[in-house]
Design an enzyme around this catalytic site. Structure first.
Site, PDB file in Angstrom:
ATOM      1  N   LYS A 283      42.591  13.013  18.999  1.00 30.21           N
ATOM      2  CA  LYS A 283      41.209  13.418  19.223  1.00 30.21           C
ATOM      3  C   LYS A 283      41.171  14.544  20.247  1.00 30.21           C
ATOM      4  CE  LYS A 283      39.013   8.930  18.317  1.00 30.21           C
ATOM      5  NZ  LYS A 283      38.236   7.813  18.925  1.00 30.21           N
ATOM      6  N   GLU A 368      29.695  -5.421  12.024  1.00 30.10           N
ATOM      7  CA  GLU A 368      28.401  -5.973  12.402  1.00 30.10           C
ATOM      8  C   GLU A 368      28.165  -7.365  11.827  1.00 30.10           C
ATOM      9  OE1 GLU A 368      28.284  -1.528  12.523  1.00 30.10           O
ATOM     10  OE2 GLU A 368      28.828  -2.990  10.982  1.00 30.10           O
ATOM     11  N   ARG A 396      23.133  -3.715   8.578  1.00 26.16           N
ATOM     12  CA  ARG A 396      24.342  -4.077   7.844  1.00 26.16           C
ATOM     13  C   ARG A 396      24.642  -5.566   7.933  1.00 26.16           C
ATOM     14  NH1 ARG A 396      29.055   0.063   8.783  1.00 26.16           N
ATOM     15  NH2 ARG A 396      28.881   0.355   6.550  1.00 26.16           N
TER      16      ARG A 396
END
Length: 629
Positions: A283, A368, A396
């Site tokens: 990253k 979730e 979700r």
């Protein structure tokens, strides 16, 4: 003196077909130019930076090898697609990124033919790409489908559901795992890159298929050969799981080595069936500040690229900060409190809690559904779970909320951040529907704070109830009101009168109280801070209906099924004949833009409220007090 610097390449690339005309040796220069352009561009517009810097080489290699847009690239989440947008004809439009009417910060089918699938949420890419791969097979063409998914998104259960299905489906699917966090740097290097090229080559694939065919008549020998192959591959790769799911696993390889990427992808493009390529990236690659602190540079506002991000003093605490402070205070007071987040520790304000109470902090990953049922299990055995979750991500886990929590009436508290519109992130991240989908669930208590202090009071109120609760608050700062550092609950299901006026009564929910009070001054209207969507303060609603000519409900939620609908149902149930105007988010998805401007466009600022109420009163001949303008 004649310059020896090669001419710039990026400016000549207006589509992937231009990219595919380049010689391989030019790709490294293109990556350098693309990285520099991206840093400069995002520094002016804001957006996701670290994730995009990490996928520069991968993006170039994918478009160089695959025949996009006929071959489909499906990016998981999609916050790493800026290089993809730049290479697919949207370079000049990058100056409008995440602005109203400009480029979306995520892939969007209506924006470009190269955006094969619209994304914004995690773990959907493999399912969508598999559907496209099967569609290609059914249509009888040779188009390929590629899912690019990060190691974080691989924690989502939906990704594994898709992998499980893909291994049994005869389709040409490639899954690229972009691994930028797992500690597997040791196997990445020259030897492993060589093995990846070898295992992705036609010779290896042909030998493997031929050996299986020959050995089918000798089952013990075939089984021995398979075990030997798995053993040898297992010594240098972590791919046993994906092999067991029916994929041909290749990697891990260096995701910044363009030569290895292009060779491996070229070999894979020629293979049949489900393939799995594991790459390792960094990253923030190529920008020192982002490499050193990829989290800080994950999502950025505008900044000076030469100096980097310089933190500015925060004038007002955000609702997220208020929640984080309350969580630490309540955890210190009650050892039964447990904090849970689905991979949103920083975004949900739980960093301090995680440091102070590590044994009671649980980041379950991008999962979730699991987060809510995990919380239900804790609640069954006497703990008080607090689930910090964005409104858009709570969608979700709707079944788990109903089936695992509400039916069993368990004391699970939902701290719902980003309720309402969210600005630059657009429709995929807006919390437009939560009041509607929460209030219809039996046993639920739903609260909407109008300011920071009330938010803390509601968090305390919710925590002390022995049933499912939700406190829904917006993104960013509130009114700046002083917060009392006490645990002071508010009366359950009771609103409050904030202004007494004539003829018109505005029933404001949550963030809409502030503009409602301003509008009321011009209309000489009554204003009630309703506080609770469920249980609704029916006594207050009916009293205001008796005393006023027009009732107006205002919410930063869709009108359909929302808080205004609760008021309408109350009036109908009690046979209260009155005029009612429901104001809220319109019946279409709200795209990205500056939050204040979006509210104005929806008529939810003070001027918009005055205009809508006045127009409604005039149209239906309703008497109102003279406007004080």
């Amino acid at each position: 003196m004649i310059s020896t610097n090669p001419p710039p390449i990026l400016a000549t690339i207006n589509s992937p077909s231009d990219l595919r005309q380049l010689e391989r040796k030019q790709l490294t220069q293109l990556a350098t130019e693309l990285r520099a352009f991206l840093i400069e561009s995002v520094s002016k517009t804001g957006g996701h930076l670290s994730s995009n810097l990490g996928t520069i080489e991968l993006t170039i290699a994918l478009h160089y090898v695959f025949n996009t847009p006929d071959d489909k690239l499906v990016w998981d989440v999609g916050h790493q697609t800026y290089a993809h947008k730049i290479l697919t004809g949207r370079r000049e439009a990058m100056q409008t990124l995440r602005m109203a009417g400009g480029l979306s910060g995520f892939p969007k089918r209506s924006e470009s033919a190269f955006d094969a699938f619209g994304t914004g949420h995690s773990s959907t890419s493999i399912s969508a790409a598999l559907g496209m791969a099967v569609a290609a097979r059914l249509a009888g063409n040779d188009n390929r489908a590629v899912a690019i998914i990060g190691d974080g998104a691989m924690t989502g259960g939906m990704a594994f559901e898709a992998l499980n299905n893909a291994g049994t489906v005869d389709a040409n699917l490639l899954v690229v795992l972009n691994d930028n966090d797992m500690s597997i740097s040791t196997p990445v290097g020259a030897l492993n890159n060589y093995l990846a090229k070898l295992m992705s080559g036609r010779f290896y694939a042909a030998v493997r298929r031929g050996s299986e065919k020959v050995l089918k008549g000798m089952p013990p020998v075939l089984e021995f050969a398979k075990r030997a192959e798995e053993h040898v591959k297992g010594m240098v790769t972590p791919g046993t799981l994906f092999e067991e799911l029916g994929f041909n696993y290749i990697g891990p390889i260096d995701g910044h080595d363009l030569d290895t990427l292009v060779t491996t992808l070229h070999n894979i493009r020629a293979l049949e069936g489900p393939q799995f390529l594991h790459i390792v990236t960094q990253k923030g690659k190529g920008y020192a500040q982002a490499e050193d602190n990829c989290l800080l540079y994950h999502g950025v506002t505008t900044f000076d690229p030469t100096r980097g991000i310089i933190p500015s003093p925060v004038a007002k605490k955000s609702y997220t900060n208020i929640f984080g402070d309350w969580l630490c205070d309540m955890a210190a007071a009650d050892e039964k409190l447990v904090g849970i987040t689905p991979a949103m520790c920083e975004g949900s304000g739980m960093v301090e809690f995680a440091e102070k109470f590590p044994q009671r902090y649980f980041d379950v990953g991008i999962a979730e559904q699991h987060a809510l049922t995990f919380a239900a299990g804790l609640a069954c055995d006497g703990y008080k779970p607090v689930v910090a979750i964005y409104s858009t991500f709570l969608q979700r886990a709707y079944d788990q909320l109903i089936h695992d929590i509400a039916i069993q009436n368990l004391p699970v508290m939902l701290a719902i951040d980003r309720g309402g519109l969210v600005g630059a992130d657009g429709a995929t991240h807006a919390g437009s529907f939560d009041l509607s989908y929460l209030r219809c669930i039996p046993n639920m208590t739903v609260m909407t704070p109008s300011d920071e202090n009330e938010c803390r009071q509601m968090l305390t109120t919710a925590y002390r109830l022995e049933s499912p609760t939700a406190v829904r608050y917006p993104r960013g700062a509130g009114t700046g009101v002083a917060v009392q550092k006490v645990f002071e609950p508010i009366p359950l299901g009771k609103g409050e009168l904030r202004r007494q006026g004539k003829q018109v009564a505005i029933l404001a929910f949550g963030s809409m109280l502030a503009p409602a009070l301003v509008a009321a001054e011009k209309l000489d209207a009554t204003v009630a801070n309703m506080r609770f969507v469920k249980p609704l303060d029916e006594e207050l609603v009916l009293r205001l209906a008796r005393e006023h000519t027009l009732i107006v409900t205002v919410e930063e939620n869709v009108i359909q099924g929302g808080a205004g609908s609760a008021v309408l149902e109350c009036l109908a149930h009690h046979g209260a004949a009155t005029n009612l105007l429901q104001l809220g988010l319109p019946d279409h998805f709200i795209e990205q833009g500056e939050h204040k401007k979006l509210l104005t466009d929806c008529g939810l600022d003070s001027a918009g409220l005055v205009k809508s109420i006045s127009r409604f009163a005039e149209e239906y001949g309703i008497t109102t007090a003279p406007l004080n303008i």
